[in-house]
Design a protein around this motif. Sequence first.
Motif, PDB file in Angstrom:
ATOM      1  N   UNK A 108       0.851  -1.193   0.000  1.00  0.00           N
ATOM      2  CA  UNK A 108       0.000   0.000   0.000  1.00  0.00           C
ATOM      3  C   UNK A 108       0.882   1.236   0.000  1.00  0.00           C
ATOM      4  N   UNK A 109       0.300   2.375  -0.347  1.00  0.00           N
ATOM      5  CA  UNK A 109       1.115   3.582  -0.411  1.00  0.00           C
ATOM      6  C   UNK A 109       1.185   4.232   0.961  1.00  0.00           C
ATOM      7  N   UNK A 110       2.366   4.229   1.556  1.00  0.00           N
ATOM      8  CA  UNK A 110       2.506   4.891   2.849  1.00  0.00           C
ATOM      9  C   UNK A 110       3.963   5.229   3.084  1.00  0.00           C
ATOM     10  N   UNK A 111       4.202   6.197   3.970  1.00  0.00           N
ATOM     11  CA  UNK A 111       5.571   6.564   4.322  1.00  0.00           C
ATOM     12  C   UNK A 111       5.624   6.602   5.826  1.00  0.00           C
ATOM     13  N   UNK A 112       6.613   6.000   6.463  1.00  0.00           N
ATOM     14  CA  UNK A 112       6.848   6.381   7.846  1.00  0.00           C
ATOM     15  C   UNK A 112       8.315   6.220   8.164  1.00  0.00           C
ATOM     16  N   UNK A 113       8.838   7.120   8.990  1.00  0.00           N
ATOM     17  CA  UNK A 113      10.243   7.007   9.352  1.00  0.00           C
ATOM     18  C   UNK A 113      10.980   8.319   9.227  1.00  0.00           C
ATOM     19  N   UNK A 114      12.321   8.205   9.237  1.00  0.00           N
ATOM     20  CA  UNK A 114      13.200   9.369   9.146  1.00  0.00           C
ATOM     21  C   UNK A 114      13.944   9.307   7.833  1.00  0.00           C
ATOM     22  N   UNK A 115      14.085  10.441   7.180  1.00  0.00           N
ATOM     23  CA  UNK A 115      14.783  10.439   5.889  1.00  0.00           C
ATOM     24  C   UNK A 115      15.788  11.578   5.828  1.00  0.00           C
ATOM     25  N   UNK A 116      16.853  11.337   5.116  1.00  0.00           N
ATOM     26  CA  UNK A 116      17.856  12.381   4.974  1.00  0.00           C
ATOM     27  C   UNK A 116      18.425  12.319   3.566  1.00  0.00           C
ATOM     28  N   UNK A 117      19.044  13.437   3.133  1.00  0.00           N
ATOM     29  CA  UNK A 117      19.607  13.436   1.769  1.00  0.00           C
ATOM     30  C   UNK A 117      20.939  12.702   1.733  1.00  0.00           C
ATOM     31  N   UNK A 118      21.723  12.832   2.809  1.00  0.00           N
ATOM     32  CA  UNK A 118      23.005  12.129   2.831  1.00  0.00           C
ATOM     33  C   UNK A 118      23.151  11.533   4.209  1.00  0.00           C
TER      34      UNK A 118
END
Length: 1465
Positions: A618-628
Amino acid sequence: VFFRGFCIVSFSGSLYSEPNQTFHTDRPDLSECFQLSVLAWLPCVFLWVASPAYICYLKKSSRGYIMMSLLNRFKTAFGLLLWIVCWADLFYTFHELQQGQSPPPIYFITPLVLGITMLLATFLIQYERLHGAQSSGVLFFFWFLSLLCAIVPFRSKILKGGVPDKLRFTSFYFYFGLILLELVLCCLNEKPPLFSNVVTDPNPCPEATAGFLSTVTFWWFTSLAIKGYKMPLEAKDLWSLNQRDSSKKIVPKLLKEWEKEQTKVKRYKFKSSRVKGPEEVEVLLSNQKAAPHQPSFLRVLIKAFGPYFLIGSGFKLLQDSIIFVNPQLLRMLISFTSQKDVPVWWGYTLAFLMFFAAILQTLILHRHFQYCFVTGMNVRTALIGAIYRKSLVITNAAKHSSTVGEIVNLMSVDAQRFMDLTTFLNMLWSAPLQIMLALYFLWQNLGPSVLAGVAVMVMLIPFNAVIAMKTRAYQVEQMQHKDARIKLMNEILNGIKVLKLYAWENSFKEKVLAIRQKELNVLRKTAYLGALSTMAWTSAPFLVALTTFAVFVSVDEKNVLDAEKAFVSLSLFNILRFPLNMLPQVISSLVQASVSLKRIQNFLSHDELDPNSVDRKTSSVNGKFTWAKEDEPVLDNINVMVPQGSLVAVVGHVGCGKSSLISALLGDMEKVEGEVCVRGSVAYVPQQAWIQNATLRDNILFGKSFNESKYRRVLDACALTPDLEVLPGGDMTEIGEKGINLSGGQRQRVSLARALYSDSEVYLLDDPLSAVDAHVSKHIFDNLIGPEGVLKGKTRILVTHGISFLPQVDNIVVMVEGRVSEMGSYQELLNQNGAFAEFLRNYALEDIVEEDEATVRRQSQKKHQEAQEKKKPQEVQKLIQAETTETGRVKTKVFLEYAKAVGLVLSVIICLLYGCQSAAAIGANIWLSQWTSDSLTNDTQNNVHKRVGVYAALGIAQGILVMASSFTLAMGNIGAAKKLHANLLNNKLHTPQSFFDTTPIGRIINRFSKDIYVIDEALPSTVLMFLGTFFVSLSTMIVIVSSTPIFAVVIAPLAFIYVLVQRFYVATSRQLKRLESVSRSPIYSHFSETITGASVIRAYDRHAAFVLMSDVKVDENQKSYYPGIVSNRWLGVRIEFIGNCIVLFAAVFAVMGKDTLSPGLVGLSVSYALQVTMSLNWMVRMTSDLENNIVAVERVKEYSETKTEAPWEVEDKKPPAEWPTQGNVEFNEYSVRYREGLDLVLRNITLSVKGGEKVIGIVGRTGAGKSSMTLCLFRLLEAAGGEITIDGVKISEIGLHDLRSKLTIIPQEPVLFSGTLRMNLDPFEKYSDDDVWKVLEHSHLRKFVGNQPAKLELECTEGGENLSVGQRQLVCLARALLRKTRILVLDEATAAIDLETDDLIQSTIRTQFEDCTVFTIAHRLNTIMDYTRVLVLDKGQIAEFDTPTNLISKRGIFYGMAKDAGLVQ
């Protein structure tokens, strides 16, 4: 004696060779026994030794069978006849035995052996046919050897006279005739095998089907050379690339090896981390920097391309040994002339042997080169392919560590270095080998005195090495300057419009010239070193000879320097010269390549995006994201779930992480923790549309198949149908780089159309509606994105700033500083009364007007019809003209231009210096030949000192002259390079905007990088080499003619052939070079396009298709490169043949004039002839290179002379310093068009604006000429009629800078340059830091900049990538505030900003610019509802011009637009 045993029976020894019979007569002959044994068996031994390997080879490389042809039948029949003839002899011998005679054993053995060998040959003929070999080298050699060996008995049978043995006599002549026939047939070629790709290919390379002789001499290339001479070659004339050289074959080969290597290293790291405990790993990690175990790219290259390269090395080994045959023959020739009683035929034999040895050496050398060059070409193909594939999947962090420019450099410069290295790599072992062999022969010749010479050489090596090291360091430094300059140029050209609008050209010009000056300083240092090394290089052989000879005659009184010793030693020293000066070059080339290897290895080892980071659930996002990995997370504790088929809007301030959320969904960000799931295929519309340089239709289809009805529906939904009617070629119009000939809104709509056509399940739309007009965005939302649009039922995530659409979406996600602050439906969020509700209350009350849906529908249809009528300027069919390639000979004018740039007087001085240097060299050698003649008259001892002294003086003079000439030449070249670059830069900054709209940036950058590089580095060395070789060849001719005047007769025909070959070669090779450089730019422009659109390509999963496109472009390029290599080999073989003829004639004439010539003169003339081959070959090569490289001057001149815009400053028309004081602007009957031959964009506009008149809003549909209006004020477009006056000054009369520096614009697309933030605001450093902080305060950036550790010195990356689009827009606002002029133009400036920031900007403009005249081009009508007057443009004319209230009451166009935007009932 062994052979004599076979022969002695009845002939009582007379059969075996007698020395008197052979050597000491004028009619030499070999004994019959020798003829029957050694000569007959030699070819047989060769064939039996070669067969097993040859049969294996045929079996391995089978190409299918060849049909039995007439040629083949004849060959086979003759083979069987030969067998019959040989065995007839055998049976005749048995017959004699029965008759009671006792024939010697040789009569049994030889026919038997020959017969069996002929059967083997016949078998090979058939075996070749069955395995598809069209021609055979082995059999050719066999027949050739047989014929050579049969010539001796043929002659001796005639010389003897009388026929003692009729049958053997007849059978021998039969045998001779058949062998001759076989040899002739062997030179002919079979048809290609059945079903081979030669048959299917429209234009196959004839190499595949060429015969053995044709392959060895590169005769198969002649057809192309002739074609190229008759008329300039075009791309369609080129042969297809051989399968083995195509990207399809080569790149996977390299990548497979690279994969293996990487897995090996991973396994190794895994093991080592398992073996040791955690503490040790800590220590290890800290030491890892010291000894990292990285995958070795070198090993990969060797595995992939080593075996093929080794064949070339084998040829090199052969050639190295043959080189030393000629000095030995020269010794014999000199001793022959000094003896009186030797038969003359011996001299001629020596002359012809020299000739044959030289020819053999030529053929082998060029075979070796062919293998090396093809390897080099394959390495380049593989590297470009690997780098391209990698660049599609590297992470964002990796992308920041290497900019587009650097990666393109990897492809162009570094891949090229490998290519250059492979050609000379064999010198690494071959040079030491040649040196050792030469020293061995020298020792034999002169004894221990050689050591003195060797000592000099050894001393020169560190000298050369130091120079090479220094040059190396300078080159690295220069590469950095060059990189910096190209990067800056790239930005200048990308933002040229902004530079013009702000009148900032001078500031940037200074920056470029500053870098250029550094670059030239490094070049100058390199040139000093170059002159030194050239001197060392030319004087080395001479110094060595001098010390050796001086020591030789001084050590012992008995030592006499005679011609034989002197000239044989000289020719050996000449052989030594090549490896000695190649070694340092190869080593420096190796160092260079190892730097490139590291760069490529690092790039290929970059982290890749994890293809599995996005789950397909399913379409979902959870968490932490960074560029580098090492940065702070940009998105923190995100948790978003999107139900299938729903429409979710993402809203928030500028820079709060909306676009990052989309990137996270695409898998473009580093996942620190958590997970991302996207169900089904994805379509992605980025915030700044990515448009390819292809037709509009291709941009929309994006590789999907064309379906008429679906396509029409897509165009309608995206409101593109009316635009197509305006574009000159409809949907087949070619779109320029970065979509240059589409307006911002059209680009965005094409990007949307691409997404819609892809028919995916999930749509990620990153603010697609900001760039389009209000009514269009409504149309698109209703018909495409909204609940009733084409996409209903698909999952849609829409980042937006437009509030009016929010009530119609299913869910809203509100983002604040990388977190989701609230989420829910519109109503829920209003009821929660949180930040969102607050935000809405302030802004949107006037926006949300409940309206009867039907009326909106009807309205938008009506508007749609109106929109269809509007016209855009008629573009000429093809926007971007194909790059022109000059054809035909380079005009003499260009050479003159270059000479002028160098300086005419200087040019003459340079030539004179070269002449003097050659004269000194000839003088030294003639003196040497006189010296050696002393030995004949025995007065050697008396004047040794005089002889040595004069010899030394002449040689040293030569060295000094060489240095002086190379030095003046280098100075001249650098001066020229400086001038040419300055003119080019100057012109490009003065070029009108229209030029940049129609010329791809890559093409202009190419002039600044490739062509300037050629003028800086390649051209000077070419000129140096050309002058050098020209004078060497000239002096050779002078020497030979002066010693044997009859040689002058031969010069004419040889020169004729030489010039002929040279003309054919130069014409063809120049065109090939041009085609090659034209087909090179698409590789790079496609590449940089790919990198900028990598996320789009990945989102649509078009990875493989783009890789294929790149491969096709590389193959196209190699298609013109490969014939280029072969043309050099073709030339080499032919020119060296002429050189070999010179050797032959010099030797033959020396033999003829034996009685009158001293051995010294013979030595002089022949040893000069032996050197000439090399310089003749180089001279043609240099002539051609000179023509090819001078093209760079031509190309740079072409772009230095394009039409310029008006002058920046007109002295006598300068406006007063404080102008404009009021800011009155008047348009009087003003018309304008984009370019010559296009329709008018604005027609007869007349209006006047009072100074300080608060804000004139300019509105109109897309393409009505709103933006053109501002361009006219700044004179980016010059008037086609009428005029504009500001405060009584006609703007067409004053200088452009005087005008532009007094106006301010906030442009549609915010452009930043890499450099500090401060530089971006104030490049001329006119203002104090306090002023800058003040404007940052007003433009609401103070908080952002204050939080940065670097403050004002914050580095902006290329194009300002490290700021969000909104922040960039605010920076542009700050620029405007800093300039604070009387007239301000706002162009759609508020498109990419959320409403809150928009409000801030509006209020800033109202307060800060209250006494200024402000023109605003508005898309959102609510921004201009309180303006004093509104100007409505329609089709380039003024439709309405009045206060907003009056316009609404008139119910005209403005009313319609306001109604669409929901501002009036």
